[in-house]
Design an enzyme around this catalytic site. Structure first.
Site, PDB file in Angstrom:
ATOM      1  N   ILE A 256       0.829  -1.204   0.000  1.00 49.20           N
ATOM      2  CA  ILE A 256       0.000   0.000   0.000  1.00 49.20           C
ATOM      3  C   ILE A 256       0.871   1.266   0.000  1.00 49.20           C
ATOM      4  O   ILE A 256       0.401   2.343  -0.376  1.00 49.20           O
ATOM      5  CB  ILE A 256      -0.947  -0.037   1.231  1.00 49.20           C
ATOM      6  CG1 ILE A 256      -2.207   0.759   0.997  1.00 49.20           C
ATOM      7  CG2 ILE A 256      -0.247   0.373   2.508  1.00 49.20           C
ATOM      8  CD1 ILE A 256      -3.276   0.500   2.045  1.00 49.20           C
TER       9      ILE A 256
ATOM     10  N   ASN B 255      11.193  -8.501   7.343  1.00 52.09           N
ATOM     11  CA  ASN B 255      11.440  -7.824   8.612  1.00 52.09           C
ATOM     12  C   ASN B 255      10.953  -8.732   9.729  1.00 52.09           C
ATOM     13  O   ASN B 255       9.809  -9.172   9.717  1.00 52.09           O
ATOM     14  CB  ASN B 255      10.696  -6.487   8.656  1.00 52.09           C
ATOM     15  CG  ASN B 255      11.217  -5.512   7.622  1.00 52.09           C
ATOM     16  OD1 ASN B 255      12.410  -5.460   7.362  1.00 52.09           O
ATOM     17  ND2 ASN B 255      10.321  -4.757   7.016  1.00 52.09           N
TER      18      ASN B 255
ATOM     19  N   VAL C  95       3.533  -5.621  10.688  1.00 56.56           N
ATOM     20  CA  VAL C  95       2.468  -6.615  10.504  1.00 56.56           C
ATOM     21  C   VAL C  95       3.029  -7.984  10.870  1.00 56.56           C
ATOM     22  O   VAL C  95       3.968  -8.474  10.227  1.00 56.56           O
ATOM     23  CB  VAL C  95       1.940  -6.610   9.058  1.00 56.56           C
ATOM     24  CG1 VAL C  95       0.882  -7.691   8.880  1.00 56.56           C
ATOM     25  CG2 VAL C  95       1.368  -5.239   8.699  1.00 56.56           C
TER      26      VAL C  95
ATOM     27  N   HIS D  98       5.789 -11.979   5.910  1.00 55.09           N
ATOM     28  CA  HIS D  98       5.664 -11.507   4.529  1.00 55.09           C
ATOM     29  C   HIS D  98       7.050 -11.191   4.001  1.00 55.09           C
ATOM     30  O   HIS D  98       7.956 -10.832   4.763  1.00 55.09           O
ATOM     31  CB  HIS D  98       4.745 -10.282   4.424  1.00 55.09           C
ATOM     32  CG  HIS D  98       5.093  -9.183   5.365  1.00 55.09           C
ATOM     33  ND1 HIS D  98       4.795  -9.231   6.714  1.00 55.09           N
ATOM     34  CD2 HIS D  98       5.729  -7.993   5.177  1.00 55.09           C
ATOM     35  CE1 HIS D  98       5.216  -8.121   7.300  1.00 55.09           C
ATOM     36  NE2 HIS D  98       5.801  -7.360   6.393  1.00 55.09           N
TER      37      HIS D  98
HETATM   38  P1  AMP Z   1       6.654  -4.568   7.923  1.00 56.24           P
HETATM   39  O1  AMP Z   1       5.861  -5.388   8.905  1.00 56.24           O
HETATM   40  O2  AMP Z   1       7.692  -3.680   8.571  1.00 56.24           O
HETATM   41  O3  AMP Z   1       7.258  -5.390   6.811  1.00 56.24           O
HETATM   42  O4  AMP Z   1       5.653  -3.535   7.241  1.00 56.24           O
HETATM   43  C1  AMP Z   1       4.402  -3.959   6.738  1.00 56.24           C
HETATM   44  C2  AMP Z   1       4.247  -3.573   5.292  1.00 56.24           C
HETATM   45  O5  AMP Z   1       2.913  -3.887   4.923  1.00 56.24           O
HETATM   46  C3  AMP Z   1       4.456  -2.065   5.003  1.00 56.24           C
HETATM   47  O6  AMP Z   1       5.337  -1.927   3.888  1.00 56.24           O
HETATM   48  C4  AMP Z   1       3.047  -1.577   4.670  1.00 56.24           C
HETATM   49  O7  AMP Z   1       3.058  -0.549   3.706  1.00 56.24           O
HETATM   50  C5  AMP Z   1       2.362  -2.837   4.167  1.00 56.24           C
HETATM   51  N1  AMP Z   1       0.919  -2.866   4.364  1.00 56.24           N
HETATM   52  C6  AMP Z   1       0.251  -2.679   5.513  1.00 56.24           C
HETATM   53  N2  AMP Z   1      -1.075  -2.777   5.338  1.00 56.24           N
HETATM   54  C7  AMP Z   1      -1.256  -3.073   4.020  1.00 56.24           C
HETATM   55  C8  AMP Z   1      -2.394  -3.304   3.202  1.00 56.24           C
HETATM   56  N3  AMP Z   1      -3.642  -3.263   3.697  1.00 56.24           N
HETATM   57  N4  AMP Z   1      -2.200  -3.566   1.896  1.00 56.24           N
HETATM   58  C9  AMP Z   1      -0.954  -3.602   1.373  1.00 56.24           C
HETATM   59  N5  AMP Z   1       0.161  -3.405   2.099  1.00 56.24           N
HETATM   60  C10 AMP Z   1       0.022  -3.129   3.399  1.00 56.24           C
END
Ligand code: AMP
Ligand code: ZN
Length: 117
Positions: free
Chosen positions: A31, A87, A96, A100
């Protein structure tokens, strides 16, 4: 998993730009992209982080790596190169807690750390 944004995307409760999916894996555009290609590659199974990967996850993690290769090919970054990240935990800035693998491509990264700004 309740209150997990990526589980909600997997369940179709939250919209996302899905670019790839199979039985084990889903991938969607981040996002808040920091590169021309910024795709989050995610197992359907709720595994919080790399700290939680167990031998029973070998199959799904293998499918995930094959998905990386296929997504890189489809987005035409396989030959030029790309970066795959995960991460894990607070020092890495994990936000999150559903494991991922961001695939970043379409620009050069060198050996610097990835910054969001
Ligand atoms: P991290 O946990 O540090 O890898 O960060 C989470 C990643 O998920 C960040 O790059 C956010 O921009 C991305 N993110 C969070 N919510 C969403 C969503 N609803 N759709 C797409 N990407 C997301
Ligand atoms: Zn989840």
């Amino acid at each position: 998993m309740e209150n997990c944004i990526f589980c909600k995307i997997i369940e179709g409760e939250v919209p996302a730009q899905v670019v790839y999916e199979n039985e084990h894996v889903i991938a969607f555009n981040d996002i808040n992209p920091v590169a021309p290609v910024h795709i989050l590659i995610v197992p359907r199974l709720h595994i919080p982080s790399l700290n939680d990967v167990e031998p029973e996850h070998l199959e799904v993690m293998g499918h995930l790596m094959l998905a990386v290769k296929e997504i890189a090919r489809q987005h035409e970054v396989a030959a030029k190169g790309y970066r795959l990240i995960s991460n894990c935990g607070p020092d890495a800035g994990q936000v999150v807690y559903h494991i991922h693998f961001p695939l970043l491509g379409g620009r050069q990264f060198g050996h610097n750390l990835v910054r969001k700004s």
